[in-house]
Every structure is written in structure tokens, then in C-alpha cells.
Scaffold this active site. Structure first.
Site, PDB file in Angstrom:
ATOM      1  N   ASP A   1     -28.807 -88.342 -94.397  1.00  0.00           N
ATOM      2  CA  ASP A   1     -27.611 -87.536 -94.662  1.00  0.00           C
ATOM      3  C   ASP A   1     -26.534 -87.878 -93.643  1.00  0.00           C
ATOM      4  OD1 ASP A   1     -29.118 -86.230 -92.586  1.00  0.00           O
ATOM      5  OD2 ASP A   1     -27.979 -84.380 -92.916  1.00  0.00           O
TER       6      ASP A   1
ATOM      7  N   GLU B   1     -30.634 -83.558 -91.302  1.00  0.00           N
ATOM      8  CA  GLU B   1     -30.472 -83.559 -89.841  1.00  0.00           C
ATOM      9  C   GLU B   1     -29.109 -83.016 -89.458  1.00  0.00           C
ATOM     10  OE1 GLU B   1     -29.601 -84.819 -85.772  1.00  0.00           O
ATOM     11  OE2 GLU B   1     -28.475 -85.281 -87.568  1.00  0.00           O
TER      12      GLU B   1
ATOM     13  N   ASP C   1     -31.195 -93.059 -83.271  1.00  0.00           N
ATOM     14  CA  ASP C   1     -30.124 -92.183 -83.746  1.00  0.00           C
ATOM     15  C   ASP C   1     -29.273 -91.773 -82.540  1.00  0.00           C
ATOM     16  OD1 ASP C   1     -28.649 -90.665 -85.509  1.00  0.00           O
ATOM     17  OD2 ASP C   1     -29.993 -88.938 -85.445  1.00  0.00           O
TER      18      ASP C   1
ATOM     19  N   HIS D   1     -19.270 -89.106 -86.548  1.00  0.00           N
ATOM     20  CA  HIS D   1     -18.660 -87.818 -86.940  1.00  0.00           C
ATOM     21  C   HIS D   1     -17.133 -87.898 -87.033  1.00  0.00           C
ATOM     22  CE1 HIS D   1     -22.328 -85.105 -85.698  1.00  0.00           C
ATOM     23  NE2 HIS D   1     -22.708 -86.284 -86.150  1.00  0.00           N
TER      24      HIS D   1
HETATM   25  N1  BES Z   1     -27.304 -88.756 -84.043  1.00  0.00           N
HETATM   26  C1  BES Z   1     -26.805 -87.470 -83.683  1.00  0.00           C
HETATM   27  C2  BES Z   1     -27.344 -86.981 -82.366  1.00  0.00           C
HETATM   28  C3  BES Z   1     -26.895 -87.742 -81.157  1.00  0.00           C
HETATM   29  C4  BES Z   1     -25.551 -87.944 -80.919  1.00  0.00           C
HETATM   30  C5  BES Z   1     -27.814 -88.204 -80.248  1.00  0.00           C
HETATM   31  C6  BES Z   1     -25.150 -88.643 -79.803  1.00  0.00           C
HETATM   32  C7  BES Z   1     -27.418 -88.896 -79.145  1.00  0.00           C
HETATM   33  C8  BES Z   1     -26.074 -89.121 -78.917  1.00  0.00           C
HETATM   34  C9  BES Z   1     -27.149 -86.476 -84.774  1.00  0.00           C
HETATM   35  O1  BES Z   1     -27.009 -86.993 -86.064  1.00  0.00           O
HETATM   36  C10 BES Z   1     -26.218 -85.309 -84.680  1.00  0.00           C
HETATM   37  O2  BES Z   1     -25.048 -85.513 -84.847  1.00  0.00           O
HETATM   38  N2  BES Z   1     -26.756 -84.118 -84.473  1.00  0.00           N
HETATM   39  C11 BES Z   1     -25.947 -82.950 -84.555  1.00  0.00           C
HETATM   40  C12 BES Z   1     -26.865 -81.790 -84.814  1.00  0.00           C
HETATM   41  C13 BES Z   1     -26.197 -80.546 -85.319  1.00  0.00           C
HETATM   42  C14 BES Z   1     -25.346 -80.782 -86.540  1.00  0.00           C
HETATM   43  C15 BES Z   1     -27.211 -79.475 -85.599  1.00  0.00           C
HETATM   44  C16 BES Z   1     -25.155 -82.777 -83.263  1.00  0.00           C
HETATM   45  O3  BES Z   1     -25.583 -83.196 -82.182  1.00  0.00           O
HETATM   46  O4  BES Z   1     -24.046 -82.247 -83.361  1.00  0.00           O
HETATM   47 MN    MN Z   2     -27.785 -88.854 -86.266  1.00  0.00          MN
HETATM   48 MN    MN Z   3     -24.789 -86.911 -86.484  1.00  0.00          MN
END
Ligand code: BES
Ligand code: MN
Ligand code: MN
Length: 462
Positions: free
Chosen positions: A93, A158, A185, A432
């Protein structure tokens, strides 16, 4: 266990198939699998099926695990007696692509410019997750059996907090049983400096809605007579953090562990400067909690952010009103030991004590997940050091990161396994954000590092 000769053959097969690997990624990226968008349920499903079929076409046993939300894809290669089991976790996703006008080419029309592949999900996480899928497909296509068992769990929620996976994990624990979870990730530390990540921050997100009069009012006739909900919201939000970046919620830091001096020393050796970091994101100067370096603030200090704000007139020109409503989407990054549930109560109490007169509000908790620390004194980390150095041309550094992968601490607890976070992304990959990208060479190096990793892990377990 392949001899070094037959391993060289595998590496050259990986090289000759590099165009196909990329074409596959482009196909996957065309599917707009935005998990938070209820109008895209079908597309999210299609992205899951795309990877399911990829496994099946390679002769890998794979199935869909249906949930109340988006399904997981589970796949596994045959068990190998006496060898370790790894579980590759990733997500198909993606985050919403808005603001669309800021994209140079469409978010779901993958395009290569200057050696980068641009599309939503390119680095987070389709591109990174696919490196492991491709490496295992190549191992099998080469006719050699894998020297260890590899399981895959590629999920579709996720980016919306993994609530269904969290709920189902105990039931799936036997099937997912492994010695180590491998996740790509996250990121490299900097261009040319790969990294292994041993810590992530947790997260707690909320929606705060402030209500004033029963409808928008003329700000001439009513200004001065009622509390403006947008002003009330601003005051409530600004009460959360002071001018030095220190969070003002009573009790917020109670469980935060001070940073170890050894860790602080190690991070100071890392090859990044504030100037370069600031330039990369287009700001003149950085800002964060006083008394800490940028990496300390990003990786090991808790923070507060406003992710979205809405109130009043957003259209063209002037509209003199006192809006009836004002809303904010908030997130806190947490460090290990902080309890997101405890924060929800503290935040509620804090807003109660800081509500201006004449408005009411509601606070809705959304995603919550604790921070994570992994053991880095393991054979898996040693294997990854060797595999990554060979593929990326530099020995990885050990880092923590500021983002969150909601399910990782549950893997550690429920599956009782090690955890290896190998990021192939770069900090300017725009995860993002508009114009998300993944460097094509990093995609190919990721596949090579992954293929080598299975070999290196199995070697150490003999
Ligand atoms: N891949 C990211 C997490 C990440 C970002 C790890 C930068 C290491 C460095 C993951 O897909 C993500 O964006 N997680 C969200 C979780 C939230 C939506 C619950 C986040 O960190 O904002
Ligand atoms: Mn991610
Ligand atoms: Mn992410």
C-alpha cells in the site's frame, strides 16, 4: 550451499535480467494502491494480487490472507533442514499522492529521469520490497535451491497502522515463525553510505476537532462577541510545544530514556552535516529540541507535529467569517518505552486544561505504535554487513531512524525473532511527498544485496 562459482552465475543472471526487474516494478507502481482511500479498495486489492501472481509465476507457494481490511500476501519457499528461517516483511500500500499539481509526472505513471524512477510507492515500499521478491525469484530461476527458508508477508495496511495484522498476528504466529524478520522499508544514511537500522520511533496520531457557533458567522457582526474556533485551535496546538521545541504535556518525558553517551559518540562520527541536510530539504536553518544534534532529534527524541489543518475559507479571495469548526491532524513520534495509550490520556488532560472559553472539542485517536530497538550483535547483522558492502561498495553504518513501522515490535514480541532493517532508499527520495522516487541503481543493488544476504546468512548458520 552454492559454490562461489555458481553464486557468480546467479549474480550475472541478476544483472542480465535487470531490465525485466525494473519493468516489473513499473507495472506494480502503476496500480494506485492508496490504502487510506476508500474509493481505491479495488486498486489496493489489485496491487496485492500483482505480487501474489509474481510469486506463483516463480513457482513459490503463495496465498492471500483475507482480513476485514486489505489482504496480506503470504508466500514461502520450502523448509531447509537445519537452516534458519527468515521472514521478509513489506507493504504494497502507498500514501495518498496529493498535492497532485506538484508532481512533474503523474504519481501512477512511473517515469525515469536522471537515473531515478518517479512514482508514488517507488521507495516506500514497492521498490524496496520488490528487491527481495526478485532476488528469491532469481535464486529459484537459477535452478539452485535456496540455502534457507524464506517466508514473505507483504501487507496492504502499513500506511494506515497495520491494525488487522496486529489483530491476526497471534493466529498466524506458527505460519510466520522465523529466526529473523528482514525489512527494506527505510533508508541508507546518505548517498554512498548504506546503513543498517537498529531503532525506529513509534507513533501516535490524532484528530482534534474544535466546535464553536452552530454555523459560520459574519466576522464583522460577531467578531468580538464569540471565541473563534480557529483561534481556539491555534492556542490549543501552540500549548503543546514551546519555542525551544520542548513538549509541554505533563508527564510526556517521564518514560523517555536518556541517550547513551556511546550512542551519541557513534552518531557524531556519521558523515552528514546540518548544512547539507538543510539544503536538501530547502530550508535556511534546521530547528528542533535544544541540546540535541539533528540525528539525535530525528531518531531518539520524541516530537510533535501538525500533519494537517483545516478551518474557514479555503477558496479564492476574501470571505470574512468566523468559522464554525476547526480541525487538526496531529502526530507524535515516540521513543522506545513511551506508551502511546498513556499519551492519549495525557493529551486529553492537557487539552482540557488549555481549552479557551466558548468552544467544545473532540479528540480521536488514530494509529498508535511503540518505538523499536533491535539487537545488532547478531549473525544476521554480520551477514548483512558483508552482503551490503559487496553490493553497495561501502560498509554499512549502524543507525536509528525516525519513521515508524507499526508492526515491528509485535513481530519481536509475538514471533520472538531478530529484526534486520536494511534500507535502500535515500533521504531525498520524497517518501510521502510529491515526486517520490527510487534510484534505479539502488533498486538493482538492493536485489544483489538481497541475493547475497541469503547466502551469507546460511553460511553463518552452518
Ligand atoms: N517506510 C515508512 C517508515 C520509515 C520511514 C522507516 C522513514 C524509516 C525511515 C513507513 O511506510 C511509514 O511511513 N510509516 C508510517 C506509519 C504511520 C502511517 C502509522 C509513518 O512512519 O508515518
Ligand atoms: Mn514504508
Ligand atoms: Mn510510508
Amino acid at each position: 550451499m552454492p559454490s562461489d562459482d555458481s553464486f557468480a552465475e546467479l549474480l550475472s543472471a541478476i544483472q542480465s535480467n535487470s531490465q525485466r526487474h525494473l519493468d516489473d516494478l513499473v507495472e506494480w507502481l502503476r496500480i494506485p494502491s492508496v490504502s487510506s482511500d476508500s474509493s481505491k479498495v479495488g486498486e489496493v486489492h489489485r496491487a496485492g494480487h500483482w505480487v501474489l501472481e509474481k510469486f506463483q509465476a516463480a513457482g513459490i507457494e503463495a496465498r492471500m490472507i483475507e482480513t476485514e481490511g486489505h489482504p496480506f500476501v503470504f508466500a514461502q519457499t520450502p523448509a531447509v533442514e537445519g537452516a534458519p528461517v527468515v521472514l521478509v516483511y513489506g507493504h504494497y500500500d502507498v500514501q495518498p499522492a496529493e498535492p497532485l499539481a506538484d508532481w512533474i509526472t503523474g504519481p501512477f505513471e512511473p517515469t525515469i529521469r536522471d537515473g531515478n524512477l518517479y512514482a508514488r510507492g517507488a521507495t516506500d515500499d514497492k521498490g524496496q520490497a520488490l528487491t527481495h521478491v526478485q532476488s528469491v525469484c532469481e535464486w529459484l530461476a537459477s535452478g539452485k535451491s535456496l540455502p534457507l527458508q524464506i517466508k514473505f508477508l507483504i501487507e496492504g495496511e502499513e500506511e494506515v497502522g497495520s491494525a488487522n495484522l496486529e489483530r491476526l498476528l497471534p493466529e498466524l504466529a506458527d505460519e510466520l515463525a522465523c529466526d529473523c524478520v528482514v525489512i527494506s522499508d527505510s533508508g541508507q544514511y546518505a548517498d554512498g553510505q548504506p546503513a543498517i537500522t537498529y531503532g525506529l520511533r513509534g507513533i501516535a496520531t490524532y484528530e482534534l476537532s474544535v466546535k464553536g457557533p452552530s454555523q459560520d458567522l459574519h466576522s464583522g457582526s460577531f467578531g468580538g462577541a464569540v471565541m473563534n474556533p480557529a483561534i481556539a485551535l491555534c492556542k490549543m496546538l501552540s500549548s503543546v510545544v514551546d519555542a525551544d521545541g520542548v513538549i509541554q504535556i505533563p508527564g510526556y518525558y517521564d518514560r523517555v530514556q536518556p541517550l547513551a553517551e556511546t550512542e551519541r559518540e557513534q552518531w557524531k562520527q556519521l558523515p552528514q552535516t546540518d548544512e547539507k541536510f538543510a539544503a536538501g530539504i530547502g530550508v535556511k536553518e534546521l530547528f528542533g529540541e535544544k541540546g540535541y544534534t539533528t540525528d539525535e532529534r530525528r531518531w531518539a527524541r520524541p516530537t510533535f507535529d501538525i500533519n494537517g489543518l483545516t478551518s474557514g475559507h479555503q477558496g479564492e479571495g476574501v470571505k470574512t467569517i468566523i468559522p464554525a469548526l476547526a480541525g487538526a491532524k496531529l502526530s507524535f513520534r515516540l521513543v522506545p518505552n513511551q506508551d502511546p495509550k498513556e499519551l492519549t490520556q495525557q493529551l486529553h488532560d492537557h487539552f482540557t486544561a488549555n481549552t479557551p472559553p466558548g468552544v467544545t472539542w473532540t479528540l480521536v485517536e488514530d494509529h498508535v505504535a511503540p518505538g523499536m530497538l533491535a539487537n545488532f550483535d547478531t549473525p544476521f547483522v554480520e551477514a548483512a554487513n558483508v552482503a551490503i558492502e559487496a553490493a553497495f561498495g561501502a560498509r554499512p553504518v549502524l543507525i536509528r531512524e525516525g519513521g515508524s513501522i507499526p508492526i515491528v515490535t509485535r513481530f519481536q514480541e509475538v514471533l520472538d525473532c531478530d529484526c534486520l532493517l536494511l534500507g535502500w532508499g535515500l533521504s531525498d527520495d520524497n517518501a510521502h511527498s510529491p515526486n517520490e522516487k527510487f534510484r534505479v541503481t539502488d533498486f538493482h543493488r538492493g536485489i544483489e544485496a538481497s541475493a547475497r544476504l541469503w547466502h551469507e546468512i546460511a553460511k553463518r548458520a552452518q
